[in-house]
Design an enzyme around this catalytic site. Structure first.
Site, PDB file in Angstrom:
ATOM      1  N   HIS A   1       0.831  -1.226   0.000  1.00 14.93           N
ATOM      2  CA  HIS A   1       0.000   0.000   0.000  1.00 14.93           C
ATOM      3  C   HIS A   1       0.856   1.263   0.000  1.00 14.93           C
ATOM      4  CE1 HIS A   1      -3.887  -2.082   0.848  1.00 14.93           C
ATOM      5  NE2 HIS A   1      -3.103  -2.950   1.446  1.00 14.93           N
TER       6      HIS A   1
ATOM      7  N   ASN B   1     -10.372  -2.799   2.504  1.00 13.17           N
ATOM      8  CA  ASN B   1     -10.065  -2.805   1.076  1.00 13.17           C
ATOM      9  C   ASN B   1     -11.340  -2.558   0.270  1.00 13.17           C
ATOM     10  OD1 ASN B   1      -7.316  -3.316   1.255  1.00 13.17           O
ATOM     11  ND2 ASN B   1      -7.505  -5.519   0.947  1.00 13.17           N
TER      12      ASN B   1
HETATM   13 FE1  HDE Z   1      -2.493  -4.778   5.480  1.00 16.48          FE
HETATM   14  N1  HDE Z   1      -0.684  -4.002   5.922  1.00 16.48           N
HETATM   15  N2  HDE Z   1      -1.833  -6.607   6.081  1.00 16.48           N
HETATM   16  N3  HDE Z   1      -4.247  -5.655   4.908  1.00 16.48           N
HETATM   17  N4  HDE Z   1      -3.162  -3.035   4.865  1.00 16.48           N
HETATM   18  C1  HDE Z   1      -0.327  -2.724   5.733  1.00 16.48           C
HETATM   19  O1  HDE Z   1       0.822  -1.438   7.298  1.00 16.48           O
HETATM   20  C2  HDE Z   1      -0.720  -6.838   6.803  1.00 16.48           C
HETATM   21  C3  HDE Z   1      -4.600  -6.952   5.034  1.00 16.48           C
HETATM   22  C4  HDE Z   1      -4.414  -2.725   4.437  1.00 16.48           C
HETATM   23  O2  HDE Z   1      -3.286   3.521   4.039  1.00 16.48           O
HETATM   24  C5  HDE Z   1       1.015  -2.401   6.307  1.00 16.48           C
HETATM   25  O3  HDE Z   1       1.192   0.740   7.640  1.00 16.48           O
HETATM   26  C6  HDE Z   1      -0.652  -8.216   7.208  1.00 16.48           C
HETATM   27  C7  HDE Z   1      -5.999  -7.136   4.822  1.00 16.48           C
HETATM   28  C8  HDE Z   1      -4.491  -1.329   4.050  1.00 16.48           C
HETATM   29  O4  HDE Z   1      -1.574   3.326   5.399  1.00 16.48           O
HETATM   30  C9  HDE Z   1       1.457  -3.728   6.942  1.00 16.48           C
HETATM   31  C10 HDE Z   1      -1.780  -8.809   6.696  1.00 16.48           C
HETATM   32  C11 HDE Z   1      -6.491  -5.889   4.542  1.00 16.48           C
HETATM   33  C12 HDE Z   1      -3.228  -0.820   4.280  1.00 16.48           C
HETATM   34  C13 HDE Z   1       0.286  -4.629   6.638  1.00 16.48           C
HETATM   35  C14 HDE Z   1      -2.511  -7.784   5.994  1.00 16.48           C
HETATM   36  C15 HDE Z   1      -5.386  -4.979   4.601  1.00 16.48           C
HETATM   37  C16 HDE Z   1      -2.418  -1.906   4.785  1.00 16.48           C
HETATM   38  C17 HDE Z   1       1.981  -1.775   5.348  1.00 16.48           C
HETATM   39  C18 HDE Z   1      -2.218 -10.248   6.799  1.00 16.48           C
HETATM   40  C19 HDE Z   1      -7.935  -5.503   4.207  1.00 16.48           C
HETATM   41  C20 HDE Z   1      -2.752   0.587   4.013  1.00 16.48           C
HETATM   42  C21 HDE Z   1       2.165  -0.362   5.808  1.00 16.48           C
HETATM   43  C22 HDE Z   1      -2.084 -10.842   8.072  1.00 16.48           C
HETATM   44  C23 HDE Z   1      -8.859  -5.796   5.273  1.00 16.48           C
HETATM   45  C24 HDE Z   1      -2.998   1.483   5.188  1.00 16.48           C
HETATM   46  C25 HDE Z   1       1.357  -0.241   6.988  1.00 16.48           C
HETATM   47  C26 HDE Z   1      -2.595   2.895   4.856  1.00 16.48           C
HETATM   48  C27 HDE Z   1      -1.081  -1.767   5.166  1.00 16.48           C
HETATM   49  C28 HDE Z   1       0.249  -5.887   7.067  1.00 16.48           C
HETATM   50  C29 HDE Z   1      -3.706  -8.057   5.298  1.00 16.48           C
HETATM   51  C30 HDE Z   1      -5.561  -3.581   4.336  1.00 16.48           C
HETATM   52  C31 HDE Z   1       2.795  -4.240   6.506  1.00 16.48           C
HETATM   53  C32 HDE Z   1       0.467  -8.846   8.016  1.00 16.48           C
HETATM   54  C33 HDE Z   1      -6.781  -8.445   4.912  1.00 16.48           C
HETATM   55  C34 HDE Z   1      -5.697  -0.593   3.510  1.00 16.48           C
HETATM   56  O5  HDE Z   1       1.648  -3.621   8.314  1.00 16.48           O
END
Ligand code: HDE
Length: 791
Positions: free
Chosen positions: A177, A250
């Site tokens: 993201h 999302n």
């Molecule tokens: Fe994320 N995800 N994600 N994700 N995610 C990040 O956090 C992560 C997942 C989502 O505008 C990171 O600050 C893991 C699902 C959005 O700043 C990180 C897992 C959904 C955003 C991270 C998921 C999301 C992130 C990268 C599985 C939808 C952007 C930078 C266990 C429900 C937020 C940060 C923004 C961002 C980890 C799965 C949505 C790396 C480990 C499912 C919208 O921490």
């Protein structure tokens, strides 16, 4: 002020009061500390106040409540009001005022760091240039040298400060993201939902809660194009009365994998391949499809990702989903399961693939620009928040597991209940300070909202804070202004890189008596987890129902219109054609066969491949046969925006009917659309009347893909212009409405726009221009003329 007995100016123990170590066995009661001075007077008062506070807590009265049955009911911490404010101060000199430290009247119990962002806004109007230390800079053009032709001197602290700051201006981009855009706004609750949840934003009808919302792509790097095929992030930070709640969702309601353990593998597979760092922001390469075809739980997500959901027309025109099942909890502790849905008032609309690819070159900032322009022109984007609420008993009857993030709860099973709206009405002042430094965190919830055991969500609860520590440089990122709650922060966490808060007092632990027990634990008013029983053998595995990978993928497929299905087939063909390893392609076909034979056959046909046998299923249980869900089609939500914010190219050539152009242009503008006159070059253009038109944009700067529709003015002389013809052909190819007036029809002919019934190709004489414009607006409001594609 505390009253102390006058014991006749006693000095007993005065030395101890003046010292910071050791004292008499009994409380000292001097009434003076030598020659009178106001600070020493406060010191006396403080020492006596400390003693009073400490004496009020002869023992830790709440300790027994931490154990056994009592622990199930959170208790409020014991607390006492200081007899004098100075008792809890760090220093008796806190009343000494200066321009730097403040007015010497500290706001007890208030943290200025939580005040509105105005406290950190910087404005340079009428100001001199300074260094970061506030030293006025005399010359910002030259470094300091030994003579005009001499070497630069080490002594030049101004040059060194400027370069050092510049050298460190970049921070790591988000691991996923990375590319995104954000805006401020508010959430407004339609009703008082306290019977369902004690979450602050839902406490009253009409209640407004400030929000900051960031939209993003997932795979691309920070500078990648907005319109690539990808899931979009939809992260909402609610600044509630009870602290920050981040709904980090999302635009697609399901996810690729079922367990956090697989997230790094998924992201490694989809990101550019590690040996040559290609391709950028695209899943169309071997490693992604290799991983995908070996992970059949991805099947449902693949259907959404290859659909037009993954190439939205605008951030304003996509849904948002919390994805996981959450819980809503009321003040009696009763909870319901909940799925969160954001529905755009502008409707759900997408680009067509060829258009998306071209926009990536023509305007990589397409979505960022669209969001900014809509907000800055007062056309505030809006979404309605809807909840799917259901009980544990209902969930037990579903043919899927509600803890499985690759499954939706079909709306036919549980309807979506609208509960409020979100409006984005303010652009950020500074992209880096706000959008880039915003730290969203799936673990940030407030009283009234709780998690479930979804194994993907559980992993997320760890990952977000962890990632900010690297990205934002330490544990104090919550103090960066965009991340501070509007609720007050009071705890005993201290120190770490870039600490902003200056905590008053000497107490940084709990329990304490010296600060009157403060900050004290909130007990039942605070966040209380739903006491869900949890028992079982330790195991690394998933429930049996998680193994049904295809039923809902098929549900999605059968719920799509013919055009949407064709786009899905095209997307699979595109992605897999770019894959270089035939065995990987073949494995994807084997997976698709378990979703739908026609889909698999059509994709195989595009690849010149024969269908392999289907992938073996992961479970012996028969798949579930869902009825189609009309709500899953993009066309289910046309929206209520009409032509507002739609961009219309108005092609004009030499000798155009100036008066008519002006009149219709104004009419379209008044309807909320954004028309612009376009031609081979900008500047004045001679018209049939005396007043020249001022062309606003050229074909190079505003190529066809950037417009929602085109009007060809009645002009005698643009026939044969290659750029104009290409422009029109692409408008037609991308299903956009076209209106040609008078001689403009000649341009359509020259562009070989097919002459057959098409509600989106409107040809009219100038005399009928107003009626024709009305038809054009109707087609523009419908977004695209998809019927054209069936031809
Ligand atoms: Fe994320 N995800 N994600 N994700 N995610 C990040 O956090 C992560 C997942 C989502 O505008 C990171 O600050 C893991 C699902 C959005 O700043 C990180 C897992 C959904 C955003 C991270 C998921 C999301 C992130 C990268 C599985 C939808 C952007 C930078 C266990 C429900 C937020 C940060 C923004 C961002 C980890 C799965 C949505 C790396 C480990 C499912 C919208 O921490």
């Amino acid at each position: 002020m505390a009253k102390r007995k006058n014991n006749g100016g006693a000095v007993d123990g005065a030395g101890s009061v003046l010292s910071t170590v050791a004292g008499p066995a009994a409380p000292p009661h001097p009434t003076r500390l030598g020659p009178p001075n106001p600070i020493a007077g406060q010191l006396l008062e403080k020492v006596t106040g400390d003693e009073t506070l400490a004496a009020e807590m002869p023992f830790n009265s709440t300790k027994p409540l931490e154990y056994g049955e009592a622990a199930y009911t959170p208790h409020k911490g014991e607390t006492h009001t200081p007899p004098t404010p100075i008792a809890t101060a760090s220093t008796c000199t806190e009343t000494v005022a200066s321009e730097k430290v403040g007015d010497g009247q500290p706001d007890i119990g208030d943290n200025a760091i939580n005040r509105p962002l105005d406290r950190v806004r910087v404005d340079d109007t009428g100001r001199e240039l300074t260094t970061n230390q506030g030293v006025p800079v005399a010359d910002n053009q030259n470094s300091l040298k030994a003579g005009l032709r001499g070497p630069t001197l080490m002594e030049d602290f101004i040059l060194r400060e400027k370069l050092t700051h510049f050298d460190h201006e970049r921070i790591p981009e988000r691991a996923v993201h990375a590319r995104g855009s954000a805006a401020h706004g508010y959430f407004e609750s339609y009703e008082d939902l306290r019977a369902i949840t004690r979450a602050a934003p839902f406490a009253a009808a009409g209640k407004r809660t400030p929000v900051f919302v960031r939209f993003s792509t997932v795979a691309g790097e920070r500078g990648s194009a907005d319109t690539v095929r990808d899931v979009r992030g939809f992260a909402v930070k609610f600044y509630t009365d009870d602290g920050n709640w981040d709904l980090v969702g999302n635009n697609i309601p399901v996810f690729f994998i079922q367990d956090a353990m697989k997230f790094p593998d998924l992201v490694h597979a989809v990101k550019p391949e590690p040996h040559h760092a290609m391709p950028q922001a695209s899943s169309a390469h071997d490693t992604f499809w290799d991983f995908a075809s070996l992970s059949p739980e991805i099947a449902h997500m693949l259907m959404w990702q290859t659909s037009d959901r993954a190439i939205p027309r605008s951030y304003r025109m996509m849904q948002g989903f919390g994805v996981h099942t959450f819980r809503l909890v009321n003040d009696k502790g009763a909870s319901l399961f909940c799925k969160f849905h954001w529905t755009p008032m502008a409707g759900t609309h997408s680009l067509v693939w060829d258009e998306a690819v071209r926009i990536a070159g023509a305007d990589p900032d397409y979505h960022r620009r669209d969001l900014w322009e809509a907000i800055d022109s007062g056309q505030f984007p809006e979404w309605e928040l809807g909840l799917q609420l259901f009980t544990e008993e209902q969930a037990a009857q579903f043919p899927f597991d509600i803890l499985d993030p690759t499954k939706i709860v079909p709306e036919e099973l549980v309807p979506v209940r609208p509960v409020g709206k979100m409006v984005l009405d303010r652009n950020p002042d500074n992209f880096f300070a706000e959008t880039e430094q915003a730290a969203f965190c799936a673990a940030q919830v407030v009283p009234g909202i709780d998690f479930t055991n979804d194994p993907l969500l559980q992993g997320r609860l760890h990952s977000y804070i962890d990632t900010q520590i690297t990205r934002l440089g330490g544990p104090n990122f919550h103090e960066i202004p965009i991340n501070t709650p509007v609720a007050q922060i009071h705890n005993n966490q201290r120190e770490g890189f870039h600490r902003q808060q200056i905590n008053r007092g000497r107490v940084n632990y709990e329990p304490n008596s010296l600060a009157g027990g403060c900050p004290f634990q909130a007990g039942a008013r605070g966040f209380v987890s739903v006491p869900e029983p949890s028992q079982g053998n330790e195991v690394r595995g998933k429930p049996e129902l998680f193994a049904d990978h295809y039923s809902q993928a098929r549900l999605f497929w059968v719920s799509q219109s013919a055009v949407e299905q064709r786009h899905i087939i095209d997307a699979f063909r595109f992605e897999l054609t770019r894959v270089q390893t035939p065995a990987v392609r073949s494995r994807v076909l084997a997976l698709l066969l378990n979703i739908d034979e026609r889909l698999a056959g059509a994709v195989a046909d595009g690849l010149g491949m024969v269908l392999p046998p289907p992938l073996p299923l992961s479970s012996d249980n028969p798949p579930h046969d869902y009825q189609p869900s009309p709500a899953l089609s993009l066309f289910a939500r046309p929206g209520a925006l009409g032509v507002r914010t739609r961009r219309v190219a108005w092609m004009v050539g030499q000798g155009a009917e100036g008066g008519q152009v002006r009149k219709l242009y104004a009419a379209l503008l008044d309807a909320g659309a954004v028309p612009r006159l376009i031609s081979a070059r900008i500047g004045p253009l001679a018209t049939s009347d005396d007043a020249p038109l001022d062309v606003e944009i050229s074909f190079e700067t505003g190529p066809s893909v950037l417009w929602d529709g085109v009007i060809v003015a009645d002009s005698p002389v643009f026939v044969g212009d290659a750029q104009a013809l290409e422009f029109l052909r692409l408008q037609y190819q991308h299903d956009k409405p076209i209106l040609a007036l008078g001689n403009g029809a000649e341009l359509l002919k020259a562009a070989k726009i097919p002459r057959k019934p098409d509600p989106g190709v409107i040809v009219a004489e100038s005399a009928d221009a107003e009626a024709a414009l009305a038809s054009f607006k109707e087609m523009l409001a419908r977004h695209r003329v998809y019927a054209r594609e069936r031809a």
